[in-house]
Structures are given as C-alpha cells and as structure tokens.
Design an enzyme around this catalytic site. Structure first.
Site, mmCIF file in Angstrom:
data_model
loop_
_atom_site.group_PDB
_atom_site.id
_atom_site.type_symbol
_atom_site.label_atom_id
_atom_site.label_comp_id
_atom_site.label_asym_id
_atom_site.label_seq_id
_atom_site.Cartn_x
_atom_site.Cartn_y
_atom_site.Cartn_z
ATOM 1 N N GLY A 33 0.838 -1.190 0.000
ATOM 2 C CA GLY A 33 0.000 0.000 0.000
ATOM 3 C C GLY A 33 0.868 1.232 0.000
ATOM 4 N N GLY A 34 0.242 2.384 0.275
ATOM 5 C CA GLY A 34 1.001 3.617 0.309
ATOM 6 C C GLY A 34 2.056 3.633 1.397
ATOM 7 N N PHE A 35 1.867 2.783 2.408
ATOM 8 C CA PHE A 35 2.793 2.725 3.541
ATOM 9 C C PHE A 35 4.050 1.924 3.234
ATOM 10 C CE2 PHE A 35 -0.542 -0.461 3.820
ATOM 11 C CZ PHE A 35 0.206 -1.619 3.715
ATOM 12 N N ASP A 151 -9.530 6.698 7.972
ATOM 13 C CA ASP A 151 -9.264 5.993 6.714
ATOM 14 C C ASP A 151 -10.027 4.669 6.662
ATOM 15 O OD1 ASP A 151 -8.185 5.825 4.182
ATOM 16 O OD2 ASP A 151 -6.285 4.964 4.845
#
Length: 322
Positions: A33-35, A151
């Site tokens: 993911g974005g992480f 989120d």
C-alpha cells in the site's frame, strides 16, 4: 522518557523479523500500500513457539513517516477490542520502521466484494463486526475521549479464520475529546478518495461523522460487490457513493446489487440495510447515524434475513414479518 522507550517491551529485534520473513523474501510478500510492503512470517519466542504474523515494513521515503508510525503503535498498544487488529510488536532500528501484527488469514474485505465466497448473511456479520470495532473507537476507548480512524475502507477491514472483521491501519487516526460538535480542525486532508467525507474535504473539519460517511461507502461496497471507485468516467459515475445515492432515491437500488447475492436478500433485510447505509452518506453530518444506531439497524437486518430464511425453510414463507 520518550514514547518509544515507554513501549520498549514491544520491541522486536530486526534480526528476529528477518528470520521470520526469510529476510523479506518475495515468497513471504502478501500485500502493498502507500505505507510500504507487508510480509507474512513465523515469529518465534523464548519457548520455541511460533506465531503467524503480518509484518508491515514502512517505506519511510515515500509512505508513512514517524508520526504515523508512532500513532499506529500507540493506538494498538492502548486499545483492545475483538474487532481491531492485534499488535504483536514493532521494530525501529536504523532506517527500518516495522510494525508486526497478528496475521488475519483471510486477508482484507475488498478481495471478496465481487466473489461468491460470502453469502448475504456473512456480509451482514462482517459489517456488524466492523461497526462494533468502529463504535468502540468512537465511544468505548475511555472516558472523555474518542478515536477517529480517518481511513475507513474495505481494504482496511481484515478477516480472520472465522470471517470476523478486524479494523486495521491506524496511522492516520486522531485522538480527541468527546462531547464536542467539532473534534478537529485539520488543515491537511487525510483519507482515501471515494471514501472520504465530502464535508471534511470542503471544510477541513473532522468529526466522528466523517468515519460514519466512510463506513456507509463500505456498506454499499458490500451490497453492490464493487469498490468505491467504479470506473474512469466523470465524477458522478465513477464514485460508488454518487451512484448508490441516485439509485436509492430513484427506487432502483436493486439494479446495482451484486448479482450473486441479489436473490438471497430478503426485501425487509435489504430495506433496513440500505436505509441505514444511505443515511450514513447524508451531506448533513448531523443527520448521519451514530455507530451505535448503525449496529442496531444492521442487527435488525441480519435478524430479518435469518428469520425470513427460517420461515421459508419450514414452509411458513407466507407469514408476514413486521
């Protein structure tokens, strides 16, 4: 004493994590993911027992930073609930920032939206579990304060072996006071396009109802078997939230229900479910339901579905259930 020092009992040496994940082997890779990237691993302890874990290795260059890293550790070490993911520990050595969770074997809800794996009853039970987890954050974490997740989306609802829902990913969460109309005035918008509360986008004001809006999108994802972003069209067509509101108001919601479950759903169960989901998407945050009310209505929807099914199975389908 720094926060990391206070949580020292949760620290896991990097060498243990490398051993658990075969040095972050591609064979152990399970998501991204974005992480950053997530790996499955077998983490041992002093008794030679092992725990299956999910290891989130943060991309400090392009993903979450120190603040989000600390927030997730604080959240999961402070708050415990059956419908929240469980923290095993963390690692902060050199440039490595790693969070280790109990592995939820079924993965995330978004992977099942458009599949035959889940019946309508199972979908309702998953929604109920996620709602209970979010209600705990809003109302059960302690006197005088609440947690806003910021989120909520189907990919952040994980499923265990028994299909029990677990809310995850608390890096963007905020802890604030209760009993205030406005919990936060946030200058930097956070969340995921397609789920984020349009009133939050327009005003920068974050409240618990912002989470409720996002949860309403998830409810319709479950019903319609499609993601919050549904195509490369103009905004009115590509956002599920816009599509379902129009269909609901036109009395044509049945046209976009996931075909594989449409025939399973009893009319009174659908009516109860769709009504509360629609209310979550109200542009006026004061008219959105609380998570407690959502749980109540989802429970009613589930009971109506199960009772209707039982009557049908026993040859009493002609009975009217009010």
């Amino acid at each position: 004493m720094s926060l990391i020092q206070e949580l020292a009992h949760l620290k896991i040496p990097i060498e243990d994590i490398k051993l658990a994940t075969n040095n972050f082997s591609d064979d152990n890779f399970i998501g991204e993911g974005g992480f950053g990237r997530v790996y499955k691993g077998q983490l041992g302890d002093s008794t030679s027992a092992t725990t299956t874990v999910a290891v989130k290795r943060l991309d400090v260059k392009g993903g979450q930073g120190q603040q989000e890293f600390l927030m997730e550790i604080v959240m999961l070490s402070s708050y415990k609930h059956d419908n929240l993911v469980s923290l095993v520990g963390f690692c902060e050595e050199g440039e490595e920032k790693i969070i280790v969770y109990e592995h939820e074997v079924r993965g995330s809800l978004d992977n099942y939206l458009a599949t035959d794996y889940l019946t309508w009853v199972q979908r309702l039970q998953i929604c109920l579990g996620a709602a209970r987890g979010l209600n705990y954050l809003h109302s059960g974490v302690g006197e005088g304060h609440r947690v806003l997740h910021r989120d909520i989306k189907s990919s952040n609802v994980l499923l265990d072996q028994n299909w029990e829902a677990k809310i995850s990913d608390f890096g963007l969460s905020k802890i604030g006071p209760m009993n205030q109309d406005i919990t936060f005035l946030v200058t930097k918008l956070a969340g995921t396009f397609g789920y984020v509360d349009p009133l939050y986008v327009a005003t920068g004001v974050l409240t618990k109802e912002s989470d409720v809006y996002s949860f309403g999108v998830v409810l319709f994802e479950v019903l319609c078997g499609r993601r919050a972003m549904i195509g490369k069209y103009d905004e009115e067509q590509r956002l599920l939230s816009h599509l379902v509101k129009h269909r609901y108001e036109e009395g044509k919601l049945d046209e976009i229900i996931f075909p594989n479950i449409r025939k399973q759903i009893k009319p009174n169960s659908l009516q109860t479910f769709s009504r509360i989901a629609y209310q979550c998407l109200n542009i006026d945050r004061k008219r959105r339901p609380t998570m407690a009310v959502i749980i109540e209505q989802l429970q009613i929807s589930l009971e109506l579905q199960i009772v209707s099914h039982c009557y049908r199975e026993t040859g009493l389908s002609s009975m009217v259930i009010s």
